[in-house]
Design a protein around this motif. Sequence first.
Motif, short mmCIF file in Angstrom:
data_model
loop_
_atom_site.label_atom_id
_atom_site.label_comp_id
_atom_site.label_asym_id
_atom_site.label_seq_id
_atom_site.Cartn_x
_atom_site.Cartn_y
_atom_site.Cartn_z
N ILE B 74 -18.31 -4.66 -37.59
CA ILE B 74 -19.28 -5.83 -37.37
C ILE B 74 -20.45 -5.67 -36.41
O ILE B 74 -19.88 -5.53 -35.09
CB ILE B 74 -18.45 -7.17 -37.28
CG1 ILE B 74 -17.75 -7.13 -38.60
CG2 ILE B 74 -19.45 -8.35 -37.24
CD1 ILE B 74 -18.29 -7.45 -39.99
N ASN B 75 -21.59 -6.00 -36.72
CA ASN B 75 -22.55 -5.96 -35.64
C ASN B 75 -22.54 -4.86 -34.83
O ASN B 75 -22.34 -4.93 -33.58
CB ASN B 75 -22.77 -7.48 -34.84
CG ASN B 75 -22.87 -8.37 -35.79
OD1 ASN B 75 -23.83 -8.28 -36.84
ND2 ASN B 75 -22.19 -9.54 -35.55
N PRO B 76 -22.61 -3.41 -35.24
CA PRO B 76 -22.49 -2.43 -34.20
C PRO B 76 -23.39 -2.35 -33.27
O PRO B 76 -24.73 -2.97 -33.37
CB PRO B 76 -22.59 -1.13 -35.20
CG PRO B 76 -23.41 -1.70 -36.54
CD PRO B 76 -22.80 -3.00 -36.57
N ASN B 77 -23.24 -1.85 -32.13
CA ASN B 77 -24.24 -1.66 -31.23
C ASN B 77 -24.65 -3.19 -30.47
O ASN B 77 -25.83 -2.98 -29.84
CB ASN B 77 -25.41 -0.93 -31.33
CG ASN B 77 -24.95 0.51 -31.97
OD1 ASN B 77 -23.91 1.14 -31.39
ND2 ASN B 77 -25.70 1.00 -33.06
N THR B 78 -23.95 -4.06 -30.62
CA THR B 78 -24.18 -5.35 -29.86
C THR B 78 -22.87 -5.52 -29.04
O THR B 78 -21.93 -5.18 -29.42
CB THR B 78 -24.58 -6.41 -30.73
OG1 THR B 78 -23.13 -6.97 -31.34
CG2 THR B 78 -25.38 -6.09 -31.89
N ASN B 79 -23.12 -6.82 -28.26
CA ASN B 79 -22.06 -7.13 -27.23
C ASN B 79 -21.00 -7.82 -28.30
O ASN B 79 -19.98 -8.14 -27.45
CB ASN B 79 -22.35 -7.80 -26.22
CG ASN B 79 -23.45 -8.88 -26.37
OD1 ASN B 79 -23.58 -9.47 -27.47
ND2 ASN B 79 -23.80 -9.65 -25.38
N ARG B 80 -21.39 -8.14 -29.31
CA ARG B 80 -20.40 -9.08 -30.39
C ARG B 80 -19.80 -7.99 -31.35
O ARG B 80 -19.33 -8.60 -32.07
CB ARG B 80 -20.94 -10.01 -30.88
CG ARG B 80 -21.12 -11.34 -30.10
CD ARG B 80 -21.54 -12.54 -30.97
NE ARG B 80 -21.30 -13.71 -30.27
CZ ARG B 80 -22.42 -14.24 -29.60
NH1 ARG B 80 -23.57 -13.71 -29.74
NH2 ARG B 80 -22.35 -15.41 -29.00
N THR B 81 -20.03 -6.79 -31.10
CA THR B 81 -19.45 -5.68 -32.04
C THR B 81 -17.77 -5.91 -32.13
O THR B 81 -17.17 -6.06 -31.19
CB THR B 81 -19.91 -4.31 -31.91
OG1 THR B 81 -19.40 -3.49 -32.97
CG2 THR B 81 -18.99 -3.89 -30.62
N GLU B 82 -17.50 -5.60 -33.49
CA GLU B 82 -15.89 -5.70 -33.45
C GLU B 82 -15.44 -4.74 -34.50
O GLU B 82 -15.99 -4.72 -35.78
CB GLU B 82 -15.34 -7.30 -34.08
CG GLU B 82 -13.92 -7.25 -34.04
CD GLU B 82 -13.49 -8.81 -34.50
OE1 GLU B 82 -14.40 -9.63 -34.61
OE2 GLU B 82 -12.20 -8.84 -34.65
#
Lengths: 91, 1001
Positions: B74-82
């Motif tokens: 989820i949301n790759p390459n962000t600090n919220r990625t999971e």
Amino acid sequence: MFLINCPYCGERDQQEFKAGGEAHIERPKQPTELSDDEWAEYLFMRKNIKGVQFERWNHAHGCRKWFNMVRDTSNDEIKAIYKMGEKPPAQ
Amino acid sequence: MNKNLRVKSSEYIDETNRISFKFNGKTFHGFKGDTLASALLANDVHLVGRSFKYHRPRGIMTSGSEEPNAIVQINPNTNRTEPNVRATEVEIYEGLEASSQNCWPSVEFDIGGINNFLSPFFPAGFYYKTFMWPASFWEKYEFFIRHSAGLGKSPTSTDPDIYDHRNIHCDVLVVGAGISGILAAKNAAKNNFKTLLVDEKNELGGSTIYENNEFNKINNKTPSEWLKKEIEELKNIKNLKIKTRTSVAAYHQYNYLLARENLTDHLEAKNKTNKIRQRLLKIRAKKVILAAGALERPLIFNNNDRPGIMLSSAIKKYSEFYGVACGSKNVFFTNNDSAYESAMSLYNKGINVEAIIDIREQSESKIVKKVKEAGIKIYWSHSIVDTTGYKRLNSISIMKLSNDGTSVTGRKISISCDCLGVAGGWTPAVHLYTQSGSKLKFDDEKKVFLPNQNTSEQISVGSCGGDFKIDEIIKNLNQKLKDILNINETDLDSIKVEIDQENSKRNIWLLPSDKPLGKTKPFVDYQNDATAKDIKLALREGFRSIEHVKRYTTTGMGTDQGKLGNMHALGIIADTAGIKMGELGTTTFRPPYTPLTFGTIVGRNVGKFFDIFRRTPMNDWHVENKAEFENVGQWKRAWYYPINGENMHQAVQRESKAARQSAGILDASTLGKIDIQGSDASEFLNRVYTNAWSKLAIGKCRYGLMLNEDGMVYDDGVTTRIGENHYIMTTTTGGAANVLGKLEDYLQTEWPELDVYLTSVTDHYATASLCGPNSKKILKKIIPDLDLSDESFPHMSFKEAKIGNIQCRIMRISFTGEHSYEINVQSSYGKHLWEKCMEAGKEFNITPYGTETMHLLRAEKGFIIVGQDTDGTMTPIDLQMDWIVSKKKYDFIGKRSLYRSDTMREDRKQLVGLLTEDPNVVLEEGAQIVSELNQSPVEMLGHVTSSYFSPNLNKSIALAVVRGGKKMMGKKLFVPMENKNINVTVVNPVFYDEKNERLNA
């Protein structure tokens, strides 16, 4: 996580308590008169029962009182709780 | 061009609220209410991931938390990625991005797909078998193994979200808000039980909420209509709390459950900030009602893993709940009636159903008749023997199944299709039930494990309790509710149910193909690519225990923990080995039921709350004066005070010299302090320390050594008698809490007759230790009217005094061997006291020193540090401290153990001093000591416990424990290091001022 009924405070979460090993092992009144084997019996030998076991517990993060507990180690059912010095319930 | 497969407006999908999201970089649209999976399916996207081992293309298989294939980043390459998030559980929101995992360069073209063709070389236990030899190659293998391990990518930057923990206490916890959960919660709350109802989904109602089968009626309404009204009524019930998006992760003893409440994962990024993302609920429930439902089973046949092959129940949910058709040419493959309900659901919406393949010989239920009437072709006694379509299913081949179900015969029929719904029956979700310690029993007729022996106050209701038909569910729920709640009537008494559901089922764990098993790929665990072949291979190789087979083949070891295929694995093992399922048992169901984020587990205990620090009242001064700190237990202690860019060695050399030549000051506030009062206080000390206390005069101090009953040194410190029945005991910094605990234990359990009261006062006093030949002059400046003469205030004595208005307790005691005072004041004056000393000591160049210098100075004197020079195996005799063990006292803790045969051995490890041949060589602490260099195997005599370069002696000194060391004075030994051997000589451990002349200097 057990729910332990401290005899002084009532029901509290297990994380407030510390287990203290087998109960009813009295420190010999005259240790100097014991043989090495007798002293070792007191010092080292502890039961590790699968089933009903008598244990010491301490309400370390509460009233800091020690008390006794009868616990079935196979399913952690607490059968009885009683104060130090009180007679253990009959099995 | 992707097709739009929306088939009807669903009341759970808000078609006025269009949402765009990205999957693998491409923009798609869905609606509010969609999950990532339903939105992708509506866009005809089935291929979402690659399997772990063979990199086979995989599609969405389920509609819930049991999903093995559709796990995405989820949301790759962000600090919220999971990583490893189930697409079936992700509610879409504007701006959501997701991508496939375990594929490179893309899910459409994945280089790793080559593994699929190499699969004959990757049998079960491939890694164990291949990377064993040669052993020296392990380091080379490890790189590649680590590279291929894991699925998604863990985030690399700090998690911006807040997580929380909350304790909840309730009378009744209901897990799962399907029909049985809702009825249970409603009746519990109405009967004045404080009730909490949780469900992992965002909507209540489970699968009944979209159950529109016309043959099933509850109070003359369709189950769906009827349940909606029930849910409506929940809102007005007092005592009832409902938490959706809340998944119970663990069920521990004593009805203690952990659940994760998801609060912001479904919100747009801009609405996530400054909110709690997930909360861990720690629930203590008096009674637990498990209504966790059941998971549909797949069927195990050749190539049963292609994108487009889904659970029949999932196809029904996508069509009824999300209004999405999963394919345009649908086929069902079943062993029971539930696929017929899914087929009718599609048929009623005008979605094409090509055929139903049923391994049973016949079924006469109304729903089957209805399907026949609809003109859908049914192939009885047929099984799928193969499927085709690499990235999307495009056809299946079926053949007639033999009577015993072990082979196929006749002509192979090929059916073209793009979606296959498989229905292998239902597995009750007993995961939480068994976590609680309760025991299962295998039901041979239903082929399921069912709750059998409850260990806590709990019931399992609905399909997780083995009831699959609505009439059975309501009837059994009613009785169980009355029993557990101890009530006589419920709402359920008046519910009228008409149903036509049949439970007939033909169970075949592994369906045959026309090809030999070795040439087929019947997947049991989709995520880890374990096939029926692997399981049989494990059995052939001798594995018998289900736990071993699981680990060897990795069946059920993916992030989904085998929620779909584990039953089949058990079935195949039982069939192959000729064991009964009930005797085989199950693998252990371990928490969490679905993965938890680390954030949820740690909650608020991050950053400075990760571990608690204790700081002394003088801490600010140490910080201002650029001290380096060391952690001692939870304390932050000043380690050394570097000036002008000194390194530790330079600072410690300077501090040590200053303390011996003029004056030093140490923050000793962290030492444990226990206030002991009561008429039996002296007797108590006699029993806990090795030396005698009865004759200690008021105003005097004494060093004491405390043992365990086994005779080993436990703690040490100076205790001062400040009144007839009043002592202050000091303990080591790290031992303070344990010593108090031990003393309380003896007082409460062994010696309750003693009149003694213990209070920890560690935090109440701040202590500055003033030492060195000028310490007396400095103290005189601070308290001019105090008589500091050796007659009035000798070594090992105590005085109360005042610094201005501040009451203080001063002990003339020494841990450095110098003339020194420990000044104790109320904590709040600690910094003031310290500054006062610094000011008064200025003319004497008073030097603050930290723990490192303290250690060095005491080592020069041969004073031990409990825990550094001792390790729980050293008696006072081993430490050459015979002088402190009273021969006269009848008893004290540990006394009897000092003359056990083992403690009297002369070859025990004993404390000695070591001097190096080259005085500039400093030994390493922990280094081993030997007497022979050319012996093999070499005999270790002991090790170095403390080692420093002493600036006062201008040579290297060390303390060590050496076997039989007491009798080795003057003997030459060796300390072998990696590239040299250091020659050492055994000496007396007191290196400096052996006659203690400096104490009175």
